[in-house]
Scaffold this motif. Structure first.
Motif, PDB file in Angstrom:
ATOM      1  N   MET A   1       0.826  -1.184   0.000  1.00 15.43           N
ATOM      2  CA  MET A   1       0.000   0.000   0.000  1.00 15.43           C
ATOM      3  C   MET A   1       0.873   1.252   0.000  1.00 15.43           C
ATOM      4  N   THR A   2       1.949   1.199   0.747  1.00 15.07           N
ATOM      5  CA  THR A   2       2.847   2.342   0.807  1.00 15.07           C
ATOM      6  C   THR A   2       3.394   2.677  -0.578  1.00 15.07           C
ATOM      7  N   TYR A   3       3.799   1.648  -1.325  1.00 16.77           N
ATOM      8  CA  TYR A   3       4.334   1.860  -2.669  1.00 16.77           C
ATOM      9  C   TYR A   3       3.312   2.565  -3.563  1.00 16.77           C
ATOM     10  N   ALA A   6       2.553   6.219  -2.537  1.00 16.92           N
ATOM     11  CA  ALA A   6       3.650   7.130  -2.889  1.00 16.92           C
ATOM     12  C   ALA A   6       3.720   7.362  -4.398  1.00 16.92           C
ATOM     13  N   GLU A   7       3.614   6.302  -5.171  1.00 18.69           N
ATOM     14  CA  GLU A   7       3.704   6.423  -6.632  1.00 18.69           C
ATOM     15  C   GLU A   7       2.562   7.234  -7.218  1.00 18.69           C
ATOM     16  N   THR A   8       1.332   6.946  -6.791  1.00 16.43           N
ATOM     17  CA  THR A   8       0.201   7.688  -7.355  1.00 16.43           C
ATOM     18  C   THR A   8       0.232   9.147  -6.914  1.00 16.43           C
ATOM     19  N   ALA A   9       0.622   9.400  -5.670  1.00 15.36           N
ATOM     20  CA  ALA A   9       0.695  10.789  -5.191  1.00 15.36           C
ATOM     21  C   ALA A   9       1.751  11.580  -5.952  1.00 15.36           C
ATOM     22  N   ALA A  63      -5.809  -2.732  -3.759  1.00 16.89           N
ATOM     23  CA  ALA A  63      -6.578  -2.223  -4.890  1.00 16.89           C
ATOM     24  C   ALA A  63      -6.316  -0.733  -5.020  1.00 16.89           C
ATOM     25  N   VAL A  64      -6.049  -0.303  -6.257  1.00 12.25           N
ATOM     26  CA  VAL A  64      -5.928   1.119  -6.547  1.00 12.25           C
ATOM     27  C   VAL A  64      -7.144   1.489  -7.388  1.00 12.25           C
ATOM     28  N   LEU A  65      -7.969   2.372  -6.854  1.00 14.71           N
ATOM     29  CA  LEU A  65      -9.197   2.793  -7.522  1.00 14.71           C
ATOM     30  C   LEU A  65      -8.999   4.183  -8.111  1.00 14.71           C
ATOM     31  N   SER A  76     -10.099  11.243  -8.943  1.00 12.35           N
ATOM     32  CA  SER A  76      -9.702  10.793  -7.609  1.00 12.35           C
ATOM     33  C   SER A  76      -8.919   9.484  -7.727  1.00 12.35           C
ATOM     34  N   VAL A  77      -8.064   9.260  -6.723  1.00 11.49           N
ATOM     35  CA  VAL A  77      -7.277   8.023  -6.635  1.00 11.49           C
ATOM     36  C   VAL A  77      -7.338   7.559  -5.191  1.00 11.49           C
ATOM     37  N   SER A  78      -7.613   6.281  -4.996  1.00  8.36           N
ATOM     38  CA  SER A  78      -7.690   5.712  -3.660  1.00  8.36           C
ATOM     39  C   SER A  78      -6.946   4.378  -3.638  1.00  8.36           C
ATOM     40  N   VAL A  79      -6.127   4.169  -2.615  1.00  8.89           N
ATOM     41  CA  VAL A  79      -5.423   2.901  -2.438  1.00  8.89           C
ATOM     42  C   VAL A  79      -6.053   2.210  -1.237  1.00  8.89           C
ATOM     43  N   GLN A  80      -6.517   0.974  -1.444  1.00  8.39           N
ATOM     44  CA  GLN A  80      -7.227   0.259  -0.386  1.00  8.39           C
ATOM     45  C   GLN A  80      -6.665  -1.147  -0.201  1.00  8.39           C
ATOM     46  N   ARG A  81      -6.852  -1.667   0.989  1.00  9.06           N
ATOM     47  CA  ARG A  81      -6.509  -3.062   1.280  1.00  9.06           C
ATOM     48  C   ARG A  81      -7.817  -3.832   1.338  1.00  9.06           C
ATOM     49  N   TRP A  82      -7.912  -4.860   0.492  1.00 10.36           N
ATOM     50  CA  TRP A  82      -9.102  -5.710   0.472  1.00 10.36           C
ATOM     51  C   TRP A  82      -8.717  -7.067   1.031  1.00 10.36           C
TER      52      TRP A  82
END
Length: 86
Positions: A1-3, A6-9, A63-65, A76-82
């Protein structure tokens, strides 16, 4: 998730085109797919990185939404743990 956070931001700004978002993920070995939604919410394009972690009787995916506006721009960009398990 950290990766992915950081990458999308750093490299996938809001307002980027859908084509730029697809190139961003392709260059990192992922394919931006269409679509997931949780009505009445918006529709998201997404990538899923499978089995990145586990816990007691549970496996986790990242998941990257990516929400794409009607003008084909990233809104919008959201990083989630499923998690999946018993």
């Amino acid at each position: 998730m950290t990766y992915w956070r950081a990458e999308t931001a750093a490299r996938l700004p809001l307002g980027a085109t859908k084509a730029q978002a697809e190139e961003f993920f392709t260059s990192r070995g992922a394919e931006l797919k269409c679509c997931v939604t949780a009505p009445p919410g918006p529709k998201y394009h997404f990538i899923i990185e499978r089995r990145v972690g586990s816990g007691f009787m549970m496996e986790y995916d990242v998941a990257v939404l990516v929400e794409i506006s009607g003008t084909d721009k990233v809104s919008s960009v959201s990083v989630q743990r499923w998690g999946v398990g018993m």
